[in-house]
Design a protein around this motif. Structure first.
Motif, PDB file in Angstrom:
ATOM      1  N   ILE A 111      25.507 -15.810 -17.624  1.00  0.00           N
ATOM      2  CA  ILE A 111      24.910 -15.407 -16.342  1.00  0.00           C
ATOM      3  C   ILE A 111      25.882 -15.807 -15.238  1.00  0.00           C
ATOM      4  O   ILE A 111      26.149 -16.988 -15.019  1.00  0.00           O
ATOM      5  CB  ILE A 111      23.543 -16.093 -16.108  1.00  0.00           C
ATOM      6  N   GLN A 112      26.416 -14.804 -14.534  1.00  0.00           N
ATOM      7  CA  GLN A 112      27.376 -15.081 -13.460  1.00  0.00           C
ATOM      8  C   GLN A 112      26.870 -14.680 -12.085  1.00  0.00           C
ATOM      9  O   GLN A 112      27.492 -15.011 -11.073  1.00  0.00           O
ATOM     10  CB  GLN A 112      28.704 -14.377 -13.754  1.00  0.00           C
ATOM     11  N   LEU A 113      25.762 -13.962 -12.031  1.00  0.00           N
ATOM     12  CA  LEU A 113      25.156 -13.549 -10.758  1.00  0.00           C
ATOM     13  C   LEU A 113      23.649 -13.428 -10.924  1.00  0.00           C
ATOM     14  O   LEU A 113      23.171 -12.972 -11.968  1.00  0.00           O
ATOM     15  CB  LEU A 113      25.682 -12.174 -10.325  1.00  0.00           C
ATOM     16  N   LEU A 114      22.923 -13.818  -9.891  1.00  0.00           N
ATOM     17  CA  LEU A 114      21.474 -13.599  -9.851  1.00  0.00           C
ATOM     18  C   LEU A 114      21.101 -13.055  -8.477  1.00  0.00           C
ATOM     19  O   LEU A 114      21.656 -13.491  -7.459  1.00  0.00           O
ATOM     20  CB  LEU A 114      20.711 -14.901 -10.107  1.00  0.00           C
ATOM     21  N   VAL A 115      20.181 -12.113  -8.445  1.00  0.00           N
ATOM     22  CA  VAL A 115      19.738 -11.506  -7.186  1.00  0.00           C
ATOM     23  C   VAL A 115      18.211 -11.421  -7.186  1.00  0.00           C
ATOM     24  O   VAL A 115      17.613 -10.985  -8.180  1.00  0.00           O
ATOM     25  CB  VAL A 115      20.324 -10.089  -7.003  1.00  0.00           C
ATOM     26  N   PHE A 116      17.592 -11.838  -6.091  1.00  0.00           N
ATOM     27  CA  PHE A 116      16.138 -11.712  -5.948  1.00  0.00           C
ATOM     28  C   PHE A 116      15.769 -11.759  -4.477  1.00  0.00           C
ATOM     29  O   PHE A 116      16.619 -12.028  -3.618  1.00  0.00           O
ATOM     30  CB  PHE A 116      15.423 -12.830  -6.719  1.00  0.00           C
ATOM     31  N   ASN A 117      14.518 -11.504  -4.183  1.00  0.00           N
ATOM     32  CA  ASN A 117      14.025 -11.520  -2.804  1.00  0.00           C
ATOM     33  C   ASN A 117      13.077 -12.689  -2.575  1.00  0.00           C
ATOM     34  O   ASN A 117      12.257 -13.017  -3.438  1.00  0.00           O
ATOM     35  CB  ASN A 117      13.290 -10.221  -2.464  1.00  0.00           C
ATOM     36  N   ARG A 118      13.226 -13.276  -1.408  1.00  0.00           N
ATOM     37  CA  ARG A 118      12.278 -14.305  -0.969  1.00  0.00           C
ATOM     38  C   ARG A 118      12.403 -14.453   0.536  1.00  0.00           C
ATOM     39  O   ARG A 118      13.478 -14.778   1.054  1.00  0.00           O
ATOM     40  CB  ARG A 118      12.583 -15.623  -1.673  1.00  0.00           C
ATOM     41  N   LEU A 119      11.331 -14.204   1.265  1.00  0.00           N
ATOM     42  CA  LEU A 119      11.338 -14.270   2.721  1.00  0.00           C
ATOM     43  C   LEU A 119      11.708 -15.668   3.218  1.00  0.00           C
ATOM     44  O   LEU A 119      11.258 -16.674   2.670  1.00  0.00           O
ATOM     45  CB  LEU A 119       9.971 -13.900   3.281  1.00  0.00           C
ATOM     46  N   THR A 120      12.517 -15.700   4.275  1.00  0.00           N
ATOM     47  CA  THR A 120      12.835 -16.970   4.923  1.00  0.00           C
ATOM     48  C   THR A 120      11.607 -17.529   5.639  1.00  0.00           C
ATOM     49  O   THR A 120      11.385 -18.746   5.666  1.00  0.00           O
ATOM     50  CB  THR A 120      13.961 -16.760   5.956  1.00  0.00           C
ATOM     51  N   ASP A 121      10.806 -16.647   6.205  1.00  0.00           N
ATOM     52  CA  ASP A 121       9.639 -17.027   7.003  1.00  0.00           C
ATOM     53  C   ASP A 121       8.487 -17.447   6.094  1.00  0.00           C
ATOM     54  O   ASP A 121       7.613 -16.650   5.759  1.00  0.00           O
ATOM     55  CB  ASP A 121       9.227 -15.854   7.892  1.00  0.00           C
ATOM     56  N   THR A 122       8.475 -18.712   5.685  1.00  0.00           N
ATOM     57  CA  THR A 122       7.413 -19.186   4.799  1.00  0.00           C
ATOM     58  C   THR A 122       6.065 -19.265   5.507  1.00  0.00           C
ATOM     59  O   THR A 122       5.016 -19.190   4.859  1.00  0.00           O
ATOM     60  CB  THR A 122       7.768 -20.566   4.220  1.00  0.00           C
ATOM     61  N   LYS A 123       6.104 -19.392   6.833  1.00  0.00           N
ATOM     62  CA  LYS A 123       4.826 -19.413   7.569  1.00  0.00           C
ATOM     63  C   LYS A 123       4.112 -18.076   7.426  1.00  0.00           C
ATOM     64  O   LYS A 123       2.879 -18.017   7.346  1.00  0.00           O
ATOM     65  CB  LYS A 123       5.079 -19.729   9.044  1.00  0.00           C
ATOM     66  N   ARG A 124       4.884 -17.003   7.411  1.00  0.00           N
ATOM     67  CA  ARG A 124       4.292 -15.678   7.200  1.00  0.00           C
ATOM     68  C   ARG A 124       3.661 -15.595   5.812  1.00  0.00           C
ATOM     69  O   ARG A 124       2.552 -15.065   5.650  1.00  0.00           O
ATOM     70  CB  ARG A 124       5.353 -14.597   7.365  1.00  0.00           C
ATOM     71  N   LEU A 125       4.369 -16.130   4.801  1.00  0.00           N
ATOM     72  CA  LEU A 125       3.821 -16.127   3.451  1.00  0.00           C
ATOM     73  C   LEU A 125       2.529 -16.929   3.390  1.00  0.00           C
ATOM     74  O   LEU A 125       1.563 -16.528   2.724  1.00  0.00           O
ATOM     75  CB  LEU A 125       4.849 -16.705   2.471  1.00  0.00           C
ATOM     76  N   THR A 126       2.502 -18.044   4.096  1.00  0.00           N
ATOM     77  CA  THR A 126       1.290 -18.873   4.115  1.00  0.00           C
ATOM     78  C   THR A 126       0.132 -18.117   4.756  1.00  0.00           C
ATOM     79  O   THR A 126      -0.999 -18.132   4.232  1.00  0.00           O
ATOM     80  CB  THR A 126       1.544 -20.182   4.885  1.00  0.00           C
ATOM     81  N   ARG A 127       0.402 -17.457   5.897  1.00  0.00           N
ATOM     82  CA  ARG A 127      -0.660 -16.686   6.561  1.00  0.00           C
ATOM     83  C   ARG A 127      -1.184 -15.590   5.645  1.00  0.00           C
ATOM     84  O   ARG A 127      -2.399 -15.396   5.532  1.00  0.00           O
ATOM     85  CB  ARG A 127      -0.129 -16.073   7.863  1.00  0.00           C
ATOM     86  N   GLU A 128      -0.260 -14.857   5.014  1.00  0.00           N
ATOM     87  CA  GLU A 128      -0.674 -13.747   4.157  1.00  0.00           C
ATOM     88  C   GLU A 128      -1.425 -14.258   2.925  1.00  0.00           C
ATOM     89  O   GLU A 128      -2.371 -13.618   2.459  1.00  0.00           O
ATOM     90  CB  GLU A 128       0.545 -12.924   3.746  1.00  0.00           C
ATOM     91  N   LYS A 129      -1.012 -15.405   2.417  1.00  0.00           N
ATOM     92  CA  LYS A 129      -1.716 -16.007   1.278  1.00  0.00           C
ATOM     93  C   LYS A 129      -3.159 -16.352   1.656  1.00  0.00           C
ATOM     94  O   LYS A 129      -4.110 -16.042   0.905  1.00  0.00           O
ATOM     95  CB  LYS A 129      -0.977 -17.269   0.832  1.00  0.00           C
ATOM     96  N   GLU A 130      -3.325 -16.972   2.823  1.00  0.00           N
ATOM     97  CA  GLU A 130      -4.664 -17.357   3.260  1.00  0.00           C
ATOM     98  C   GLU A 130      -5.546 -16.141   3.517  1.00  0.00           C
ATOM     99  O   GLU A 130      -6.749 -16.148   3.215  1.00  0.00           O
ATOM    100  CB  GLU A 130      -4.555 -18.228   4.522  1.00  0.00           C
ATOM    101  N   GLU A 131      -4.951 -15.076   4.071  1.00  0.00           N
ATOM    102  CA  GLU A 131      -5.706 -13.841   4.299  1.00  0.00           C
ATOM    103  C   GLU A 131      -6.107 -13.203   2.974  1.00  0.00           C
ATOM    104  O   GLU A 131      -7.222 -12.681   2.836  1.00  0.00           O
ATOM    105  CB  GLU A 131      -4.868 -12.855   5.127  1.00  0.00           C
ATOM    106  N   ALA A 132      -5.194 -13.232   2.007  1.00  0.00           N
ATOM    107  CA  ALA A 132      -5.503 -12.647   0.704  1.00  0.00           C
ATOM    108  C   ALA A 132      -6.662 -13.368   0.038  1.00  0.00           C
ATOM    109  O   ALA A 132      -7.554 -12.732  -0.550  1.00  0.00           O
ATOM    110  CB  ALA A 132      -4.267 -12.688  -0.194  1.00  0.00           C
ATOM    111  N   LEU A 133      -6.677 -14.694   0.137  1.00  0.00           N
ATOM    112  CA  LEU A 133      -7.787 -15.452  -0.447  1.00  0.00           C
ATOM    113  C   LEU A 133      -9.086 -15.173   0.302  1.00  0.00           C
ATOM    114  O   LEU A 133     -10.148 -14.978  -0.307  1.00  0.00           O
ATOM    115  CB  LEU A 133      -7.465 -16.945  -0.410  1.00  0.00           C
ATOM    116  N   LYS A 134      -9.001 -15.137   1.623  1.00  0.00           N
ATOM    117  CA  LYS A 134     -10.186 -14.887   2.438  1.00  0.00           C
ATOM    118  C   LYS A 134     -10.825 -13.544   2.109  1.00  0.00           C
ATOM    119  O   LYS A 134     -12.054 -13.420   2.053  1.00  0.00           O
ATOM    120  CB  LYS A 134      -9.800 -14.938   3.918  1.00  0.00           C
ATOM    121  N   HIS A 135      -9.982 -12.532   1.869  1.00  0.00           N
ATOM    122  CA  HIS A 135     -10.498 -11.185   1.636  1.00  0.00           C
ATOM    123  C   HIS A 135     -10.474 -10.785   0.166  1.00  0.00           C
ATOM    124  O   HIS A 135     -10.668  -9.611  -0.159  1.00  0.00           O
ATOM    125  CB  HIS A 135      -9.685 -10.178   2.454  1.00  0.00           C
ATOM    126  N   ASN A 136     -10.245 -11.775  -0.726  1.00  0.00           N
ATOM    127  CA  ASN A 136     -10.235 -11.492  -2.162  1.00  0.00           C
ATOM    128  C   ASN A 136      -9.259 -10.377  -2.522  1.00  0.00           C
ATOM    129  O   ASN A 136      -9.579  -9.472  -3.301  1.00  0.00           O
ATOM    130  CB  ASN A 136     -11.647 -11.129  -2.650  1.00  0.00           C
TER     131      ASN A 136
END
Length: 341
Positions: free
Chosen positions: A292-317
């Motif tokens: 393995i000489q290269l790996l590529v993936f996505n992950r947002l820098t804005d973790t606060k956005r991920l936290t907000r979206e996570k909480e909304e997802a739980l709230k709205h199932n």
């Protein structure tokens, strides 16, 4: 019209949330994990040996095991995860190792009429690519060179035209603003991550404005349709004339803010998308192709956005709750240990 669209959007949201409430998530339901080979070595015959593919699959297992160090897999609950290992295109002249993709599907558990179930059909997913940059950069500058179906202009040479098209195909541009995070980790556009060996030559090389502009002009000079070629050449050469000799010797950038070259679509103005070509010298060919000489993936820098979206997802199932938990907790720096040197 805007009022109608707003009304329709509101109705859609109401329907979505009402539907979600009918299928509440079960965050504490025990979950399972399974790694599945989805033809990673059988889709194309790339000439890899059995010993290479066997060793490479152990590397794939290593990637999967590292991903599972994410906290959501500790006492895994609320979702089942199926990790599918897919084949990628065979390496071209810019590649070397065995390319592959692992897609982690996060199927949230939910209650349906008193029965616990989990989302099986196209659940939210997260992917990681190994030994390929095919999904990393912007489009190339080639328009293709299909064989003419009608009589071409006098003197047309298909092989020369295709040769220029192939050279344009090798030239691409960065997807967005680059950040060097150190220890062999680059981030583009605040979300796309490339993990590599910083001790090797760079995995891409910049391209001069003169070279790319010259190839674009040559492509249209050789084009089989005289009317279309003359039209494009007039515009391209007029735009090229706006750049000084010194500018032409500078690096090329994908044009997002230079009104001098809307048809050339490149500029010498520094911007977030330098024009590049991949560097075959990056690959350490003393290593096995299983490495393995290269790996590529996505992950947002804005973790606060991920936290907000996570909480909304739980709230709205909402399905996607477990994936958001995973991405929120993902440590991008841990992947450096997987790069073979």
């Amino acid at each position: 019209m805007k009022k109608i669209l707003l009304t329709l959007m509101c109705i859609s949201c109401i329907h979505f949330f009402a539907h979600a409430q009918d299928y509440p998530l079960i965050p504490n339901h025990p979950g399972t994990f399974e790694l599945i080979d989805w033809g990673v070595y059988t889709h194309w015959d790339c000439g890899f040996t059995k010993s290479e593919t066997t060793a490479n699959y152990q590397k794939i297992i290593g990637i999967s095991n590292l991903v599972r160090k994410n906290p959501v897999f500790t006492d895994q609950k609320g979702f089942n995860c199926y990790a599918y290992v897919f084949a990628e295109n065979c390496p071209d002249k810019f590649g070397y190792g065995i390319p592959g993709k692992i897609r982690f599907d996060f199927g949230d558990w939910f209650m349906d009429k008193g029965q616990p179930k989990f989302y099986k059909i196209e659940p939210p997913s997260w992917s990681i690519f190994a030994n390929t940059l095919e999904h990393t950069f912007g489009p190339n500058y080639s328009l293709g060179a299909p064989k003419p179906t009608e009589k071409p202009k006098e003197g047309f040479n298909y092989e020369k035209w295709k040769s220029v098209s192939d050279k344009l195909h090798d030239i691409i541009y960065l997807p967005g603003q680059k950040e060097e995070l150190g220890n062999g980790i680059d981030r583009y556009s605040s979300e796309q991550i490339v993990v590599y060996n910083p001790e090797r030559p760079p995995y891409y090389l910049p391209v001069k404005f003169r070279e790319l502009a010259g190839l674009l002009i040559e492509y249209w000079k050789l084009h089989p349709d005289k009317f279309e070629a003359d039209l494009m050449l007039g515009m391209l050469e007029a735009e090229y004339a706006k750049f000084s000799e010194a500018e032409r010797d500078g690096w090329a950038y994908n044009n997002i803010n230079d009104d001098r070259s809307p048809v050339l679509k490149i500029t010498t103005k520094p911007g977030p998308q330098p024009v590049v070509r991949l560097n075959p010298e990056y690959w350490n060919k003393k290593l096995s192709r299983s490495a393995i000489q290269l790996l590529v993936f996505n992950r947002l820098t804005d973790t606060k956005r991920l936290t907000r979206e996570k909480e909304e997802a739980l709230k709205h199932n909402s399905t996607g709750y477990s994936l958001l938990r995973f991405e929120e907790a993902l440590d991008i720096k841990m992947f450096s240990v997987l790069i073979d040197k």
